[in-house]
Enzyme design. Structure first.
Site, PDB file in Angstrom:
ATOM      1  N   THR A  72       2.849 -20.516  22.219  1.00  0.00           N
ATOM      2  CA  THR A  72       1.775 -20.410  22.585  1.00  0.00           C
ATOM      3  C   THR A  72       1.036 -19.685  21.586  1.00  0.00           C
ATOM      4  O   THR A  72       1.298 -18.744  20.768  1.00  0.00           O
ATOM      5  CB  THR A  72       1.679 -19.466  23.753  1.00  0.00           C
ATOM      6  OG1 THR A  72       0.420 -19.094  24.250  1.00  0.00           O
ATOM      7  CG2 THR A  72       2.650 -18.241  23.809  1.00  0.00           C
ATOM      8  N   GLN A  73      -0.491 -19.840  21.342  1.00  0.00           N
ATOM      9  CA  GLN A  73      -1.182 -18.943  20.679  1.00  0.00           C
ATOM     10  C   GLN A  73      -1.971 -17.808  21.113  1.00  0.00           C
ATOM     11  O   GLN A  73      -2.365 -16.924  20.522  1.00  0.00           O
ATOM     12  CB  GLN A  73      -2.536 -19.830  20.208  1.00  0.00           C
ATOM     13  CG  GLN A  73      -3.342 -20.097  21.467  1.00  0.00           C
ATOM     14  CD  GLN A  73      -4.418 -21.196  20.998  1.00  0.00           C
ATOM     15  OE1 GLN A  73      -5.594 -21.173  21.013  1.00  0.00           O
ATOM     16  NE2 GLN A  73      -4.114 -22.204  20.529  1.00  0.00           N
ATOM     17  N   THR A  83       0.697  -1.182   0.035  1.00  0.00           N
ATOM     18  CA  THR A  83       0.120   0.096  -0.006  1.00  0.00           C
ATOM     19  C   THR A  83       0.823   1.169  -0.021  1.00  0.00           C
ATOM     20  O   THR A  83       0.348   2.166  -0.542  1.00  0.00           O
ATOM     21  CB  THR A  83      -0.832   0.055   1.378  1.00  0.00           C
ATOM     22  OG1 THR A  83      -1.716  -1.393   1.083  1.00  0.00           O
ATOM     23  CG2 THR A  83      -1.908   1.224   1.358  1.00  0.00           C
ATOM     24  N   THR A 137       4.005  -8.553  15.793  1.00  0.00           N
ATOM     25  CA  THR A 137       2.837  -9.335  15.324  1.00  0.00           C
ATOM     26  C   THR A 137       1.927  -7.930  14.814  1.00  0.00           C
ATOM     27  O   THR A 137       1.750  -7.085  15.598  1.00  0.00           O
ATOM     28  CB  THR A 137       2.171 -10.103  16.209  1.00  0.00           C
ATOM     29  OG1 THR A 137       3.174 -11.176  16.904  1.00  0.00           O
ATOM     30  CG2 THR A 137       0.956 -10.706  15.911  1.00  0.00           C
TER      31      THR A 137
END
Length: 343
Positions: A279-280, A16, A168
Protein backbone atom coordinates in the site's frame (compact mmCIF):
# COMPACT_ATOMS: atom_id res chain seq x y z
CA UNK A 1 39.46 -11.00 31.44
CA UNK A 2 36.69 -9.22 29.58
CA UNK A 3 35.40 -6.01 31.16
CA UNK A 4 31.92 -6.08 32.65
CA UNK A 5 31.21 -2.96 30.63
CA UNK A 6 29.59 -3.33 27.24
CA UNK A 7 31.86 -2.68 24.27
CA UNK A 8 30.17 -0.56 21.62
CA UNK A 9 31.45 0.09 18.11
CA UNK A 10 30.40 3.35 16.50
CA UNK A 11 30.32 3.15 12.69
CA UNK A 12 30.27 6.46 10.82
CA UNK A 13 29.03 6.25 7.23
CA UNK A 14 28.45 9.96 6.66
CA UNK A 15 25.56 12.37 7.01
CA UNK A 16 24.64 15.51 8.93
CA UNK A 17 25.41 14.05 12.34
CA UNK A 18 29.09 13.93 11.42
CA UNK A 19 29.40 17.61 10.55
CA UNK A 20 30.53 20.54 12.70
CA UNK A 21 30.52 24.25 11.93
CA UNK A 22 33.71 26.21 11.49
CA UNK A 23 32.79 29.27 13.51
CA UNK A 24 35.28 31.46 11.64
CA UNK A 25 33.93 30.71 8.17
CA UNK A 26 30.47 29.33 8.96
CA UNK A 27 31.19 26.35 6.70
CA UNK A 28 30.42 22.77 7.71
CA UNK A 29 33.30 20.32 7.96
CA UNK A 30 33.65 16.65 8.82
CA UNK A 31 33.79 15.74 12.51
CA UNK A 32 36.75 13.65 13.73
CA UNK A 33 35.11 10.81 15.63
CA UNK A 34 38.45 9.80 17.13
CA UNK A 35 38.05 12.85 19.38
CA UNK A 36 34.47 11.95 20.24
CA UNK A 37 34.89 12.01 24.03
CA UNK A 38 36.56 15.41 23.84
CA UNK A 39 33.57 16.91 22.04
CA UNK A 40 30.85 15.02 23.94
CA UNK A 41 32.16 14.46 27.48
CA UNK A 42 28.71 13.23 28.55
CA UNK A 43 29.55 9.93 26.91
CA UNK A 44 31.95 9.25 29.76
CA UNK A 45 28.92 8.91 32.04
CA UNK A 46 27.76 5.84 30.12
CA UNK A 47 28.71 2.47 31.53
CA UNK A 48 30.35 1.22 28.34
CA UNK A 49 33.54 1.37 26.32
CA UNK A 50 33.28 3.04 22.94
CA UNK A 51 35.42 2.54 19.86
CA UNK A 52 34.94 4.19 16.49
CA UNK A 53 35.42 3.30 12.85
CA UNK A 54 34.52 5.26 9.73
CA UNK A 55 34.01 4.67 6.05
CA UNK A 56 37.25 5.52 4.27
CA UNK A 57 35.22 8.04 2.32
CA UNK A 58 32.04 9.02 4.25
CA UNK A 59 29.12 9.66 1.92
CA UNK A 60 25.90 11.60 1.85
CA UNK A 61 23.05 9.19 2.46
CA UNK A 62 21.54 10.10 -0.92
CA UNK A 63 24.44 8.14 -2.42
CA UNK A 64 23.78 4.98 -0.38
CA UNK A 65 23.71 1.82 -2.47
CA UNK A 66 24.18 -1.94 -2.19
CA UNK A 67 27.97 -1.62 -1.97
CA UNK A 68 27.59 0.73 1.00
CA UNK A 69 25.24 -1.70 2.75
CA UNK A 70 27.75 -4.50 2.23
CA UNK A 71 30.48 -2.25 3.65
CA UNK A 72 28.41 -1.74 6.83
CA UNK A 73 27.71 -5.48 7.05
CA UNK A 74 31.41 -6.24 6.60
CA UNK A 75 32.38 -3.91 9.45
CA UNK A 76 29.84 -5.57 11.75
CA UNK A 77 30.85 -9.08 10.72
CA UNK A 78 34.57 -8.38 11.18
CA UNK A 79 34.08 -6.93 14.66
CA UNK A 80 31.12 -9.03 15.79
CA UNK A 81 32.97 -11.15 18.37
CA UNK A 82 34.74 -8.19 19.95
CA UNK A 83 31.76 -5.90 20.52
CA UNK A 84 28.45 -6.18 22.37
CA UNK A 85 26.60 -3.70 20.20
CA UNK A 86 26.90 -1.43 17.17
CA UNK A 87 25.71 2.10 16.46
CA UNK A 88 25.60 3.14 12.81
CA UNK A 89 25.69 6.89 12.15
CA UNK A 90 23.87 7.55 8.91
CA UNK A 91 22.21 10.38 7.04
CA UNK A 92 18.49 10.51 7.71
CA UNK A 93 17.20 10.61 4.12
CA UNK A 94 17.86 6.95 3.32
CA UNK A 95 18.32 5.64 6.86
CA UNK A 96 15.14 3.53 6.81
CA UNK A 97 16.21 1.94 3.51
CA UNK A 98 19.68 1.03 4.80
CA UNK A 99 18.53 -0.12 8.22
CA UNK A 100 15.77 -2.26 6.68
CA UNK A 101 18.20 -3.86 4.23
CA UNK A 102 20.69 -4.63 7.02
CA UNK A 103 17.93 -6.34 9.02
CA UNK A 104 17.64 -8.93 6.23
CA UNK A 105 21.37 -9.16 5.57
CA UNK A 106 22.16 -9.95 9.23
CA UNK A 107 20.50 -13.31 9.92
CA UNK A 108 20.50 -14.72 13.49
CA UNK A 109 21.63 -11.37 14.88
CA UNK A 110 21.81 -11.55 18.67
CA UNK A 111 23.31 -8.12 19.33
CA UNK A 112 21.95 -4.60 18.78
CA UNK A 113 22.62 -2.67 15.59
CA UNK A 114 21.22 0.81 16.15
CA UNK A 115 20.98 3.29 13.27
CA UNK A 116 20.79 6.96 14.16
CA UNK A 117 21.53 10.39 12.74
CA UNK A 118 20.32 13.94 13.13
CA UNK A 119 18.50 16.77 11.44
CA UNK A 120 21.13 19.33 12.49
CA UNK A 121 24.95 18.99 12.60
CA UNK A 122 26.55 17.89 15.85
CA UNK A 123 28.16 21.33 16.33
CA UNK A 124 24.96 23.32 15.84
CA UNK A 125 23.58 25.21 18.83
CA UNK A 126 20.17 23.51 18.64
CA UNK A 127 21.39 20.13 17.41
CA UNK A 128 19.47 16.91 17.99
CA UNK A 129 22.66 14.95 17.25
CA UNK A 130 23.96 14.68 20.81
CA UNK A 131 20.79 13.21 22.30
CA UNK A 132 20.34 10.79 19.41
CA UNK A 133 23.96 9.66 19.64
CA UNK A 134 24.14 9.37 23.44
CA UNK A 135 20.87 7.45 23.81
CA UNK A 136 21.65 5.16 20.85
CA UNK A 137 24.90 4.15 22.53
CA UNK A 138 23.09 3.69 25.84
CA UNK A 139 20.43 1.50 24.18
CA UNK A 140 23.11 -0.56 22.44
CA UNK A 141 24.85 -1.17 25.77
CA UNK A 142 21.74 -2.42 27.62
CA UNK A 143 22.08 -5.95 28.94
CA UNK A 144 19.67 -8.42 30.54
CA UNK A 145 21.10 -11.43 32.40
CA UNK A 146 24.48 -10.86 30.81
CA UNK A 147 23.17 -10.71 27.24
CA UNK A 148 22.26 -7.74 25.03
CA UNK A 149 18.69 -6.59 25.67
CA UNK A 150 18.19 -5.56 22.04
CA UNK A 151 18.94 -8.29 19.51
CA UNK A 152 17.84 -6.77 16.21
CA UNK A 153 18.43 -3.87 13.83
CA UNK A 154 16.77 -0.73 15.16
CA UNK A 155 16.49 2.95 14.40
CA UNK A 156 16.66 5.57 17.15
CA UNK A 157 15.52 9.14 16.58
CA UNK A 158 14.04 11.87 18.78
CA UNK A 159 13.42 9.86 21.97
CA UNK A 160 12.02 6.76 20.22
CA UNK A 161 13.56 3.39 19.40
CA UNK A 162 11.91 1.61 16.47
CA UNK A 163 12.31 -1.72 14.73
CA UNK A 164 14.30 -0.57 11.70
CA UNK A 165 12.29 -2.41 9.05
CA UNK A 166 9.08 -0.82 10.31
CA UNK A 167 10.20 2.80 9.90
CA UNK A 168 9.62 5.55 7.38
CA UNK A 169 10.98 9.07 7.28
CA UNK A 170 7.99 11.40 7.33
CA UNK A 171 9.36 14.89 7.88
CA UNK A 172 12.32 16.75 6.39
CA UNK A 173 12.30 19.52 9.02
CA UNK A 174 10.97 18.29 12.37
CA UNK A 175 13.27 16.58 14.86
CA UNK A 176 10.63 13.85 15.06
CA UNK A 177 11.44 12.77 11.53
CA UNK A 178 10.59 9.06 11.67
CA UNK A 179 7.61 6.96 12.58
CA UNK A 180 6.50 3.34 12.74
CA UNK A 181 2.79 3.21 11.98
CA UNK A 182 2.28 -0.54 11.94
CA UNK A 183 4.38 -1.55 14.94
CA UNK A 184 4.92 -0.42 18.51
CA UNK A 185 7.90 1.63 19.70
CA UNK A 186 10.56 -0.63 21.18
CA UNK A 187 11.71 1.95 23.72
CA UNK A 188 11.11 5.55 24.70
CA UNK A 189 13.60 7.94 26.25
CA UNK A 190 12.31 10.38 28.82
CA UNK A 191 13.29 10.94 32.43
CA UNK A 192 13.77 7.16 32.34
CA UNK A 193 14.62 4.89 29.43
CA UNK A 194 11.62 2.58 29.08
CA UNK A 195 12.05 -0.60 27.04
CA UNK A 196 8.93 -2.36 25.76
CA UNK A 197 10.33 -5.86 26.19
CA UNK A 198 7.28 -7.69 24.85
CA UNK A 199 7.71 -6.09 21.42
CA UNK A 200 11.38 -6.93 20.99
CA UNK A 201 12.42 -9.40 18.30
CA UNK A 202 13.39 -12.82 19.62
CA UNK A 203 16.12 -14.42 17.45
CA UNK A 204 16.62 -18.14 17.09
CA UNK A 205 18.61 -19.39 20.06
CA UNK A 206 22.17 -20.68 19.61
CA UNK A 207 22.40 -19.93 15.88
CA UNK A 208 25.48 -18.17 14.58
CA UNK A 209 25.34 -14.88 12.74
CA UNK A 210 25.00 -15.33 9.00
CA UNK A 211 25.75 -12.31 6.84
CA UNK A 212 24.11 -12.20 3.41
CA UNK A 213 26.02 -10.05 0.95
CA UNK A 214 24.44 -11.13 -2.32
CA UNK A 215 21.71 -8.66 -3.17
CA UNK A 216 19.96 -8.22 -6.51
CA UNK A 217 18.74 -4.76 -7.48
CA UNK A 218 17.19 -5.69 -10.85
CA UNK A 219 13.87 -4.42 -9.56
CA UNK A 220 11.47 -1.52 -10.04
CA UNK A 221 9.06 0.44 -7.87
CA UNK A 222 5.81 1.68 -9.37
CA UNK A 223 3.43 4.02 -7.57
CA UNK A 224 0.05 3.77 -9.25
CA UNK A 225 -1.90 6.95 -9.81
CA UNK A 226 -5.11 7.97 -11.59
CA UNK A 227 -4.30 8.29 -15.27
CA UNK A 228 -1.28 6.00 -15.35
CA UNK A 229 -0.80 4.77 -18.90
CA UNK A 230 0.01 1.46 -20.49
CA UNK A 231 3.04 3.00 -22.20
CA UNK A 232 4.57 4.03 -18.87
CA UNK A 233 4.07 0.61 -17.30
CA UNK A 234 5.20 -1.22 -20.42
CA UNK A 235 8.45 0.78 -20.50
CA UNK A 236 9.22 -0.29 -16.94
CA UNK A 237 8.47 -3.94 -17.62
CA UNK A 238 10.70 -3.77 -20.70
CA UNK A 239 13.72 -2.90 -18.53
CA UNK A 240 16.57 -5.31 -19.35
CA UNK A 241 17.21 -8.01 -16.69
CA UNK A 242 14.17 -6.95 -14.65
CA UNK A 243 13.28 -9.64 -12.11
CA UNK A 244 10.65 -8.09 -9.84
CA UNK A 245 8.36 -5.10 -9.48
CA UNK A 246 6.83 -3.59 -6.35
CA UNK A 247 3.52 -1.86 -6.95
CA UNK A 248 2.41 0.77 -4.45
CA UNK A 249 -1.35 0.44 -4.74
CA UNK A 250 -4.22 2.38 -3.22
CA UNK A 251 -5.57 1.76 0.27
CA UNK A 252 -5.85 -1.91 1.15
CA UNK A 253 -4.20 -3.05 -2.08
CA UNK A 254 -6.54 -1.77 -4.77
CA UNK A 255 -5.56 -1.08 -8.39
CA UNK A 256 -7.22 -0.41 -11.70
CA UNK A 257 -9.40 -3.20 -13.08
CA UNK A 258 -8.86 -2.06 -16.67
CA UNK A 259 -8.27 -5.06 -18.93
CA UNK A 260 -4.96 -3.68 -20.30
CA UNK A 261 -3.62 -3.18 -16.77
CA UNK A 262 -4.43 -6.66 -15.52
CA UNK A 263 -3.29 -8.31 -18.75
CA UNK A 264 0.05 -6.50 -18.55
CA UNK A 265 0.64 -7.75 -15.01
CA UNK A 266 -0.48 -11.27 -15.92
CA UNK A 267 1.80 -11.42 -18.95
CA UNK A 268 4.83 -10.40 -16.93
CA UNK A 269 4.06 -12.80 -14.09
CA UNK A 270 3.84 -15.60 -16.66
CA UNK A 271 7.34 -14.77 -17.91
CA UNK A 272 8.77 -15.00 -14.40
CA UNK A 273 8.61 -11.43 -13.12
CA UNK A 274 7.62 -11.26 -9.43
CA UNK A 275 5.03 -8.58 -8.68
CA UNK A 276 4.52 -7.49 -5.08
CA UNK A 277 1.57 -5.42 -3.95
CA UNK A 278 2.09 -2.96 -1.08
CA UNK A 279 0.00 0.00 0.00
CA UNK A 280 1.12 3.55 -0.71
CA UNK A 281 -0.47 4.55 2.61
CA UNK A 282 1.98 5.00 5.50
CA UNK A 283 -0.22 2.92 7.78
CA UNK A 284 -2.43 -0.11 7.29
CA UNK A 285 -2.10 -3.27 5.24
CA UNK A 286 -2.74 -4.78 1.84
CA UNK A 287 -5.67 -7.20 1.99
CA UNK A 288 -5.99 -8.61 -1.51
CA UNK A 289 -9.46 -9.94 -2.15
CA UNK A 290 -11.08 -7.72 0.46
CA UNK A 291 -12.37 -5.45 -2.30
CA UNK A 292 -13.33 -6.35 -5.86
CA UNK A 293 -10.57 -4.05 -7.17
CA UNK A 294 -7.89 -6.26 -5.58
CA UNK A 295 -9.42 -9.70 -6.14
CA UNK A 296 -8.11 -9.82 -9.71
CA UNK A 297 -4.56 -9.17 -8.50
CA UNK A 298 -4.76 -12.12 -6.14
CA UNK A 299 -6.15 -14.37 -8.86
CA UNK A 300 -3.32 -13.69 -11.31
CA UNK A 301 -0.59 -14.42 -8.74
CA UNK A 302 0.43 -11.02 -7.38
CA UNK A 303 2.31 -11.41 -4.07
CA UNK A 304 0.91 -9.64 -1.02
CA UNK A 305 3.27 -7.33 0.86
CA UNK A 306 0.74 -7.09 3.69
CA UNK A 307 1.73 -4.20 6.00
CA UNK A 308 5.39 -3.93 4.98
CA UNK A 309 6.89 -0.48 4.43
CA UNK A 310 8.22 0.53 1.03
CA UNK A 311 11.74 0.68 2.46
CA UNK A 312 11.55 -2.85 3.90
CA UNK A 313 9.77 -4.15 0.78
CA UNK A 314 12.72 -3.09 -1.36
CA UNK A 315 15.36 -4.48 1.01
CA UNK A 316 13.54 -7.77 1.40
CA UNK A 317 13.11 -8.10 -2.36
CA UNK A 318 16.81 -7.52 -3.07
CA UNK A 319 17.70 -10.00 -0.34
CA UNK A 320 15.37 -12.78 -1.52
CA UNK A 321 16.33 -12.36 -5.18
CA UNK A 322 19.93 -12.84 -4.10
CA UNK A 323 19.05 -16.23 -2.56
CA UNK A 324 18.16 -17.89 -5.88
CA UNK A 325 15.09 -19.68 -4.51
CA UNK A 326 12.20 -21.30 -6.42
CA UNK A 327 9.16 -19.20 -7.39
CA UNK A 328 6.83 -21.06 -5.02
CA UNK A 329 9.23 -20.68 -2.11
CA UNK A 330 9.84 -17.05 -3.03
CA UNK A 331 6.15 -16.19 -2.66
CA UNK A 332 5.92 -18.03 0.66
CA UNK A 333 9.02 -16.33 2.05
CA UNK A 334 7.99 -12.87 0.91
CA UNK A 335 4.61 -13.23 2.57
CA UNK A 336 6.25 -14.55 5.77
CA UNK A 337 7.77 -12.34 8.46
CA UNK A 338 11.52 -13.02 8.48
CA UNK A 339 12.81 -10.23 10.75
CA UNK A 340 9.60 -8.87 12.25
CA UNK A 341 8.83 -6.74 9.18
CA UNK A 342 5.26 -8.07 8.84
CA UNK A 343 2.43 -8.31 11.32
Amino acid sequence: MKSSKANILLIYTGGTIGMVKDFKTGALKAFDFKTLLDHIPELQLLDCDIDTVSFDEPIDSSNMDIDSWIQIADLIEDQYVDFDGFVVLHGSDTMSYSASALSFMLENLDKPVIFTGSQLPIGDLRTDAKENLITSIQVASLQTNGKPTIQEVCLYFEYKLYRANRTTKLNAEDFQAFSSFNYHDLAESGVHLKVNHKYLFKPHADKKLKVHKKLDNNIALIKVYPGITKAVLQSIFNTPNLKAVIIESYGAGNCSTETWFLNLLKENISRGIYIINITQCVGGSVMMGHYETSSALKNIGVISGKDITTEAALGKLMFLLGQSISPNRFKTMYETSLRGELS
